[in-house]
Design an enzyme around this catalytic site. Structure first.
Site, PDB file in Angstrom:
ATOM      1  N   LYS A 214       0.845  -1.182   0.000  1.00  9.77           N
ATOM      2  CA  LYS A 214       0.000   0.000   0.000  1.00  9.77           C
ATOM      3  C   LYS A 214       0.889   1.244   0.000  1.00  9.77           C
ATOM      4  O   LYS A 214       1.901   1.291   0.707  1.00  9.77           O
ATOM      5  CB  LYS A 214      -0.902  -0.040   1.236  1.00  9.77           C
ATOM      6  CG  LYS A 214      -1.948   1.049   1.336  1.00  9.77           C
ATOM      7  CD  LYS A 214      -2.807   0.804   2.569  1.00  9.77           C
ATOM      8  CE  LYS A 214      -3.874   1.846   2.769  1.00  9.77           C
ATOM      9  NZ  LYS A 214      -4.696   1.563   3.985  1.00  9.77           N
TER      10      LYS A 214
ATOM     11  N   SER B 220      -9.928  -0.938   7.308  1.00 13.37           N
ATOM     12  CA  SER B 220      -9.243  -0.666   6.046  1.00 13.37           C
ATOM     13  C   SER B 220      -8.504  -1.851   5.448  1.00 13.37           C
ATOM     14  O   SER B 220      -8.064  -1.782   4.304  1.00 13.37           O
ATOM     15  CB  SER B 220      -8.277   0.509   6.214  1.00 13.37           C
ATOM     16  OG  SER B 220      -8.986   1.719   6.293  1.00 13.37           O
TER      17      SER B 220
ATOM     18  N   SER C  10      -9.433   1.466   3.335  1.00 11.84           N
ATOM     19  CA  SER C  10      -8.635   2.255   2.422  1.00 11.84           C
ATOM     20  C   SER C  10      -7.606   1.442   1.636  1.00 11.84           C
ATOM     21  O   SER C  10      -6.990   1.960   0.707  1.00 11.84           O
ATOM     22  CB  SER C  10      -7.901   3.353   3.198  1.00 11.84           C
ATOM     23  OG  SER C  10      -7.015   2.791   4.173  1.00 11.84           O
TER      24      SER C  10
END
Length: 526
Positions: free
Chosen positions: A108, A213, A189
């Site tokens: 990420k 997330s 996210s």
């Protein structure tokens, strides 16, 4: 290092004899790291060729074709060849670092890596944030033999900028699509990490979670996602939201791969005080896996967190029946929310206050004279750059900027209240009252239609908050699909029960086999 614009197969064509076509690229769709490792050990596959295959898939599915927008940047062909060759040579010389040796992993893009990649958190304010540092977990992955293939898109600033945001959108990476239906949201996210693994752009990705997330995007994209106990994994050199709730964790095709990643990244970090107990608490998470792990377990069933859809409830009932068949005893919990009044407001106070403080601490470490140094700097940048605010505002940023410091009485009271309601009076109470070893619930409803103008319309089950605020482990495993859209099963346990939760999820996964391969449909209808 930049995202490739041509398919990885070009490199193979370039070295093939002019009169002969090269052999077809191996098929990696749906293959987990354990399968890839076995193919490398048997000689069916080697590291350099495998990287070319994944680069080819990124080109065909992320840059072109469905245009998933899951990957922001990845290794060049030259870099991939060098990395693949280095790990291949080690393996042939008998230096196999473990189950992740030669396995490509995506990160990420709020996790720092040494080298020329920026760590952006999806924001144009950090587009030049090349720190030259590996986050400790990245160094641990490299030491385990993993190849860092690239960085994934995310909800900008890990989804803390606005209540009107659309999950999976960032000014850097655009809008991530759900590979099961391209008009549906990938949740956030860790949107790009989940979509990339589901689409086999890599067998493993690393996400981060403050509240939902990892688990929500894993659930809606039909993969495994594991949020470890807070303090088991270092957060150093990861763009922060909350030192109370933040953690990184694996997003994989199988529970076994998630356990292998945990073996690599769990451990104490002197720079992160929250991890002081990690070395004493970590264990061999792969060795703890067993198909019989549910036998004799008492499972608290969070019936009030299933949602309103009958088809989702039917999947959940089938999963419970399967777990019962594996030897578990089910105990219904009719009202798992009882006693948690005020938890949401307390959590929000914590996140606002800690984000302002923790972000400033992070930003002050960045190189470059023009890097933002405070949340106020980022707010000013966004106001001056229309691209940042074209879809949604920064109202949460502005609320956070108005908060006091970490010694503010309102913050301290909220932190005490939230910890108590989520931990001792939340998960711990539910487990004790019902004499349960773990809790299960539904991770998510079906993915909603993405709408940048209106923002998210998520209205699924709410299983993430209690373990997120308490800092307890939370695993999601595929439970099936409704209308072709994946639904996840959540397994939650007390602090430091990470090995037990992974083992329970593994037992269910091995018996159920509910993961499905995405088909990149344009839509599944309303």
């Amino acid at each position: 290092m930049q995202k490739i614009s041509l398919f990885g197969v070009v490199a193979l064509l370039a070295i093939a004899p002019a009169a002969a076509m090269p052999p077809p690229l191996p098929d990696v769709e749906g293959k987990d790291a354990a399968t890839l490792r076995a193919e490398m050990e048997s000689g069916q596959l080697y590291e350099g060729l495998m990287l070319s295959v994944y680069q080819d898939r990124i080109g065909r599915l992320d840059d072109y074709g469905p245009k998933l927008e899951a990957v922001i940047v990845n290794l060049s062909q030259t870099e991939a060849y060098a990395e693949g060759q280095r790990l291949y040579d080690e393996r042939k010389a008998g230096k196999v670092r473990g189950p992740l040796h030669g396995i490509p992993i995506l990160l990420k893009d709020n996790i720092e890596t040494a080298g020329p990649w920026a760590t952006t958190a999806g924001s144009l304010a950090l587009k030049d944030n090349v720190t030259g540092r590996d986050a400790p977990i990245v160094g641990q992955l490299r030491n385990a033999g993993a190849i860092i293939l690239g960085k994934t898109n995310l909800s900008e600033w890990a989804n803390i900028r606005s209540d009107n945001s659309t999950s999976g959108w960032s000014a850097i990476g655009g809008l991530t699509k759900n590979p099961h239906a391209l008009d549906r949201n990938a949740c956030g996210s860790s949107s790009g990490s989940a979509a990339a693994v589901a689409a086999s752009l890599a067998p493993i990705a690393i996400g981060t979670e403050t509240d939902g997330s990892i688990t929500c995007p894993a659930g809606v994209n039909g993969i495994v996602g594991f949020k470890p106990s807070v303090g088991l994994v270092s957060r150093t050199h990861i763009v922060p939201i909350s030192h109370t709730q933040d953690t990184a964790g694996p997003m994989t095709l199988t529970v076994r791969d998630a356990a292998a990643v945990m073996n690599a990244i769990a451990g104490s970090d002197p720079a992160d005080p929250a991890t002081a107990e990690a070395d004493a608490r970590k264990t061999d998470y792969v060795a703890a896996l067993s198909p019989g792990a549910l036998k004799g377990k008492r499972i608290g069933v969070m019936r009030d967190r299933v949602g309103e859809r009958a088809d989702v409830a039917a999947l959940f009932d089938a999963a419970l029946k399967q777990m019962e068949g594996l030897g578990a005893t089910l105990v219904d919990i009719a009202d798992s929310r009882s006693g948690s009044e005020g938890l949401g407001a307390a959590e929000f106070e914590i996140l606002l206050t800690e984000f302002k403080a923790d972000l400033a601490t992070y930003l002050t470490t960045l190189p470059g004279a023009h890097a933002p140094r405070t949340l106020a700097d980022v707010i000013a940048f966004n106001k001056a750059n229309p691209e940042e605010l074209k879809w949604f505002d920064q109202s949460i940023f502005e609320m956070a900027e108005g908060k006091g410091g970490l010694d503010n009485p309102a913050y301290l009271a909220a932190r005490e209240k939230a910890a108590r309601l989520a931990g001792p009076e939340g998960i711990d109470r539910l487990l004790k009252t019902h004499r349960a070893d773990l809790l299960v619930g539904v991770t998510n409803g079906p993915a909603w239609v993405s709408d940048l103008a209106k923002g998210d319309s998520y209205n699924g089950p709410g299983t993430s908050q209690l373990p997120a605020v308490a800092g307890y482990p939370h695993l999601t495993v595929p439970m099936g699909t409704v209308d072709g859209l994946p639904i996840g099963l959540s397994l939650i346990g007390p602090k430091w029960s990470d090995a037990e939760i992974l083992a329970a999820g593994y037992a269910y996964e091995q018996a159920s086999r509910k993961r499905v391969t995405p088909t990149f449909r344009a839509s599944v209808g309303p």
